[in-house]
Motif scaffolding. Structure first.
Motif, PDB file in Angstrom:
ATOM      1  N   PHE A 179       0.862  -1.145  -0.145  1.00  0.00           N
ATOM      2  CA  PHE A 179      -0.120   0.097   0.027  1.00  0.00           C
ATOM      3  C   PHE A 179       0.835   1.255  -0.028  1.00  0.00           C
ATOM      4  CE2 PHE A 179      -2.209   3.550   2.432  1.00  0.00           C
ATOM      5  CZ  PHE A 179      -3.467   3.381   1.727  1.00  0.00           C
ATOM      6  N   ALA A 202       1.098   4.218  -2.564  1.00  0.00           N
ATOM      7  CA  ALA A 202       0.921   5.659  -2.367  1.00  0.00           C
ATOM      8  C   ALA A 202       1.940   6.204  -2.780  1.00  0.00           C
ATOM      9  CB  ALA A 202       0.645   5.545  -0.798  1.00  0.00           C
ATOM     10  N   GLY A 231     -13.716  -4.638  -4.475  1.00  0.00           N
ATOM     11  CA  GLY A 231     -12.346  -4.165  -4.908  1.00  0.00           C
ATOM     12  C   GLY A 231     -11.855  -4.533  -5.992  1.00  0.00           C
ATOM     13  N   GLN A 258      -3.087   3.552 -11.664  1.00  0.00           N
ATOM     14  CA  GLN A 258      -3.027   3.079 -10.516  1.00  0.00           C
ATOM     15  C   GLN A 258      -4.159   2.055  -9.973  1.00  0.00           C
ATOM     16  OE1 GLN A 258      -0.038   2.848  -8.522  1.00  0.00           O
ATOM     17  NE2 GLN A 258       0.997   4.156  -9.942  1.00  0.00           N
ATOM     18  N   PHE A 303      -4.092  -0.143  -7.462  1.00  0.00           N
ATOM     19  CA  PHE A 303      -4.024   0.274  -6.001  1.00  0.00           C
ATOM     20  C   PHE A 303      -5.466   0.959  -5.486  1.00  0.00           C
ATOM     21  CE2 PHE A 303      -3.643   4.659  -3.643  1.00  0.00           C
ATOM     22  CZ  PHE A 303      -2.809   4.059  -2.631  1.00  0.00           C
ATOM     23  N   TRP A 304      -6.346   1.411  -6.302  1.00  0.00           N
ATOM     24  CA  TRP A 304      -7.397   1.955  -5.866  1.00  0.00           C
ATOM     25  C   TRP A 304      -8.360   0.757  -5.599  1.00  0.00           C
ATOM     26  CZ3 TRP A 304      -6.676   6.426  -4.571  1.00  0.00           C
ATOM     27  CH2 TRP A 304      -6.098   7.404  -5.311  1.00  0.00           C
ATOM     28  N   VAL A 314      -7.234  -1.963  -4.281  1.00  0.00           N
ATOM     29  CA  VAL A 314      -7.001  -2.735  -2.931  1.00  0.00           C
ATOM     30  C   VAL A 314      -7.509  -1.583  -1.875  1.00  0.00           C
ATOM     31  CG1 VAL A 314      -5.016  -3.055  -1.473  1.00  0.00           C
ATOM     32  CG2 VAL A 314      -4.988  -3.851  -3.859  1.00  0.00           C
ATOM     33  N   LEU A 315      -7.433  -0.364  -2.115  1.00  0.00           N
ATOM     34  CA  LEU A 315      -7.769   0.601  -1.091  1.00  0.00           C
ATOM     35  C   LEU A 315      -9.189   0.642  -0.910  1.00  0.00           C
ATOM     36  CD1 LEU A 315      -6.897   3.271   0.671  1.00  0.00           C
ATOM     37  CD2 LEU A 315      -7.563   4.693  -1.734  1.00  0.00           C
ATOM     38  N   THR A 316      -9.975   0.203  -1.955  1.00  0.00           N
ATOM     39  CA  THR A 316     -11.513   0.105  -1.865  1.00  0.00           C
ATOM     40  C   THR A 316     -11.899  -1.267  -0.980  1.00  0.00           C
ATOM     41  OG1 THR A 316     -11.915   1.189  -4.042  1.00  0.00           O
ATOM     42  CG2 THR A 316     -13.786  -0.455  -3.061  1.00  0.00           C
ATOM     43  N   ILE A 318      -9.990  -2.375   1.294  1.00  0.00           N
ATOM     44  CA  ILE A 318      -9.685  -2.195   2.833  1.00  0.00           C
ATOM     45  C   ILE A 318     -10.891  -1.206   3.629  1.00  0.00           C
ATOM     46  CG2 ILE A 318      -7.847  -1.143   4.162  1.00  0.00           C
ATOM     47  CD1 ILE A 318      -5.687  -2.069   2.329  1.00  0.00           C
ATOM     48  N   LEU A 319     -10.865   0.051   2.664  1.00  0.00           N
ATOM     49  CA  LEU A 319     -11.848   0.807   3.273  1.00  0.00           C
ATOM     50  C   LEU A 319     -13.197   0.372   3.445  1.00  0.00           C
ATOM     51  CD1 LEU A 319     -10.699   4.367   1.370  1.00  0.00           C
ATOM     52  CD2 LEU A 319     -10.234   3.496   3.704  1.00  0.00           C
ATOM     53  N   ALA A 369     -13.655   5.555  -0.388  1.00  0.00           N
ATOM     54  CA  ALA A 369     -12.983   4.813  -1.593  1.00  0.00           C
ATOM     55  C   ALA A 369     -13.352   5.419  -3.081  1.00  0.00           C
ATOM     56  CB  ALA A 369     -13.133   3.481  -1.477  1.00  0.00           C
TER      57      ALA A 369
END
Length: 584
Positions: free
Chosen positions: A85, A89, A227, A241, A244-245, A247-249, A251-252, A263
C-alpha cells in the motif's frame, strides 16, 4: 442470597440501571482507549486466527508449533499488505502536483463561466483557495523536509513509524498470548460472566466466535470482490494505479458506510484531473455507484442476512459511537464489538437491555404491538398489523394468539384506570370494524346469536368470537342483553339455533345464575353455550373461543343434515335495542 434479574426490577430502576451502564461503559472506553484498542484488536485477530490453529492441530501439528507459525504468517501478510500500500501511495504521490494543477485549472474555467453571485461560483472560489493554500504549505513543508538533507527527513518520520511499529508489535504479542492461553482465558471469562450458569456463558462465547468468524470471512470475500470489480473497471477506463484503488476500496469497505464513500472520492478526483472535460469523472463515478449498489443493496443483504443479528439502526449508531470513542479503529471494529455486546445481553443476566436495544428481532411481540397501537388509538398502524399477522399466521391463530391477548390487555388497562370507558369503547368499536373489514360482518338473519352483558370487557370477548365465526363463514348476530330489562319476542326477530353468552373472564356462579334467569324463556332445543376468553381450570361448561366456534360448527352441521320441518326447531328471539342500548 437472592438474585434479582433485570426484568424483575421496577421500570424506574431498569432505566437508571441502563443509563448507569451506558455511561460507565462510555467513560471506560474513552479514558482507557490507549490500552483497550490494542487489546480489542488482538482479541479479534486471536479469535480469527484460532480457526487455522485448530485446523493445524487436527492434522497433528503440536500447539506450540501451530501458534507461532500462524501468527508469523499473519504478521508477514499484514506487513506485506502495508508495504504494498505504501509503495502504491508513493508512486501516486509523484503525480499529485500534476493532478492538482489540472483540477485547479478546471475549477477556474468552471468559475469563469458562472454567475459571480451564484453559490457554485463561491464554492469554486473556496476550492481554488484551499488548493492554493495547500500547495503553498506543501511546498514549504517539502523544502523544509528535503532541504535539510536525508538524515533530517528520516528523523522526522522516525517517531511516527516507531509508534506504529510498537503498536503492531504489541498487538501481535497479545495475539500470541491469547492463542497460547485460549482455554485458560475462556474459563476465566466464563467464571466472570456467569459463574452459576456455565451453560449460558459457554453458549454466548460459542455463538460470538461463530458469528464473528463468519462475518469476517464474508466481509473479506465481498470486499475483495468489490475491490477487484472497481479496480478492473478503472483499468478499463484508463485510470492510472487501478490496482491500488481496488486494494484501497477493499480495505476501506471494512469501515461501515463511510469506507465506500472515501474509496470513491480519490478515483473520481484522479479521473477529473486526467480528462479534458468532466465526462470521464462522471463515468468513473457512475461505475463505482453501480458496483456499490450491486454489492451494498443486493449481495451483502443476501449473504449477511441475519449474520450480524443487529438492526440497521443499531449498526449506524454503533458506527457513530465507536468512531467517537476510538477513531478509525473504532469504526472498523464497530460491528464486531456491537455483535459481542448484543450476544452478552442475550445470554448474561443483567445485560438483557443490550439485546433489546441492538438486536434484530422485534422488541415487542405482535400482540403487544397491536395492544400498544390500540392504546395509542393509532388505528391505521393497527390495521397494518392485523393484515400482516393474518397473512402470516392465519385467521384463527391470529385471533387466538394476537387479537384476544391485545383486547384483554386493553380491558385490564381500563380496569386499572389507564383508560376511561369512552376510550375503551372507541377502541372496541374501531377494532370491531377492522375485524368486519378483514373477516366479514355479522348477518342479522344468522342461525347463531352472540350475547354479551354490555360491559366493555365482555363486548371484547364477543368481538373475538364474532371474528372467528366470520372467518369460518358462519352467519350470526351480535347484541347485548345488558343488566336490565328482559329478552322479549316482540320486535327485531332473530332466528337462532345456537345462543352463546360471551365473557372476558369465566363468570362466577352468581353471574351465571343471573343470566340463566334472563334466558329462562329460551326453549330447551336451542343450544346455550358460555364462552370466556380467559378461562380457569375448573370452570365446567365454560368454553374457550376456539372450542365454542367448533361446537357451533358441529351443531349447525347436525341441523343441516336433520332439516326439521317448518321452524319448530328455531327460536324467535329479540334483542330489544330500546331497553338494552345496543343494536344487533
Amino acid at each position: 442470597m437472592e438474585r434479582y434479574r433485570y426484568n424483575d426490577l421496577p421500570t424506574s430502576q431498569r432505566l437508571a440501571y441502563v443509563l448507569f451502564c451506558l455511561l460507565a461503559i462510555g467513560a471506560i472506553l474513552y479514558v482507557g482507549q490507549s490500552v483497550l484498542i490494542p487489546i480489542a484488536v488482538a482479541a479479534y485477530l486471536g479469535m480469527l486466527l484460532s480457526i487455522p490453529v485448530f485446523r493445524l492441530q487436527t492434522y497433528g501439528v503440536p500447539k506450540r508449533l501451530a501458534i507461532p507459525v500462524v501468527v508469523t504468517l499473519a504478521a508477514v501478510v499484514l506487513s506485506g499488505a502495508v508495504l504494498a500500500f505504501l509503495a502504491g501511495a508513493n508512486s501516486l504521490a509523484s503525480d499529485l502536483p500534476i493532478y492538482e494543477q489540472k483540477i485547479r485549472a478546471k475549477f477556474q474555467a468552471l468559475k469563469d463561466g458562472l454567475d459571480p453571485s451564484g453559490p457554485v461560483y463561491r464554492l469554486s472560489e473556496l476550492v481554488a483557495k484551499a488548493g492554493s493554500d495547500a500547495a503553498s504549505r506543501g511546498g514549504s513543508e517539502k523544502e523544509a523536509f528535503f532541504g535539510s538533507g536525508l538524515l533530517d527527513a528520516m528523523l522526522a518520520i522516525v517517531p511516527t513509524m516507531a509508534h506504529l511499529i510498537a503498536q503492531f508489535g504489541i498487538v501481535m504479542l497479545l495475539v500470541l498470548f491469547f492463542l497460547s492461553y485460549r482455554e485458560d482465558l475462556r474459563n476465566r471469562l466464563i467464571s466472570v460472566l456467569s459463574p452459576l450458569e456455565i451453560g449460558r456463558a459457554t453458549a454466548a462465547i460459542a455463538e460470538a466466535m461463530q458469528r464473528l468468524v463468519r462475518l469476517f470471512a464474508t466481509q473479506v470475500v465481498i470486499n475483495l470482490s468489490a475491490g477487484a470489480a472497481i479496480g478492473l473497471g478503472l483499468y478499463v477506463m484508463g485510470i492510472p494505479q487501478a490496482a491500488f484503488w481496488g486494494v484501497l476500496t477493499a480495505i476501506l469497505r471494512f469501515m461501515p458506510y463511510l469506507g465506500s464513500i472515501l474509496a470513491a472520492v480519490f478515483p473520481v478526483l484522479v479521473a477529473a484531473a486526467m480528462g479534458d472535460g468532466w465526462m470521464l469523472a462522471l463515468g468513473v463515478l457512475a461505475m463505482i455507484l453501480a458496483i456499490e449498489m450491486l454489492f451494498g443493496h443486493m449481495i451483502e443483504p443476501l449473504f449477511f442476512g441475519s449474520m450480524t443479528g443487529l438492526s440497521p439502526l443499531a449498526i449506524v449508531i454503533a458506527a457513530i459511537f465507536w468512531t467517537s470513542m476510538w477513531g478509525a479503529v473504532g469504526l472498523v471494529l464497530a460491528v464486531p464489538l456491537t455483535i459481542a455486546f448484543s450476544i452478552l445481553g442475550r445470554y448474561i443476566p443483567g445485560f438483557e437491555f443490550a439485546e433489546k436495544l441492538l438486536g434484530q428481532s422485534r422488541p415487542l411481540g405482535p400482540d403487544l404491538r397491536l395492544y400498544q397501537r390500540l392504546l395509542a388509538e393509532d388505528f391505521l398502524e393497527a390495521s397494518l398489523i392485523v393484515e400482516g399477522e393474518v397473512e402470516r399466521l392465519g385467521a384463527e391463530t391470529f385471533l387466538e394468539e394476537v387479537a384476544a391477548p391485545a383486547l384483554a390487555r386493553c380491558c385490564e388497562t381500563w380496569r386499572e384506570g389507564g383508560l376511561d370507558r369512552a376510550q375503551l369503547e372507541n377502541i372496541l368499536m374501531h377494532f370491531h370494524g377492522l375485524c368486519q373489514a378483514v373477516f366479514g360482518s355479522a348477518k342479522p338473519d344468522g342461525a347463531v346469536l352472540l350475547l354479551h352483558s354490555g360491559q366493555p370487557e365482555d363486548r371484547a370477548a364477543s368481538i373475538i368470537l364474532s371474528a372467528l365465526l366470520s372467518a369460518s363463514g358462519i352467519s350470526h348476530a351480535l347484541t347485548s342483553i345488558g343488566y336490565g330489562g328482559s329478552l322479549q319476542t316482540v320486535e327485531d326477530v332473530v332466528e337462532a339455533h345456537v345462543l352463546c353468552l360471551c365473557f372476558m373472564n369465566a363468570p362466577s356462579a352468581a353471574k351465571s345464575a343471573y343470566f340463566a334467569r334472563r334466558l329462562a324463556s329460551v326453549p330447551k332445543q336451542v343450544d346455550r353455550l358460555s364462552m370466556a376468553l380467559e378461562t380457569g381450570h375448573n370452570e365446567a361448561g365454560v368454553l374457550t373461543a376456539e372450542n365454542a366456534c367448533r361446537r357451533i360448527k358441529a351443531r349447525l352441521a347436525i341441523l343441516a343434515e336433520v332439516e326439521p320441518a317448518g321452524d319448530a326447531g328455531a327460536l324467535s328471539l329479540v334483542a330489544s335495542n330500546k331497553k338494552n342500548g345496543e343494536s344487533a
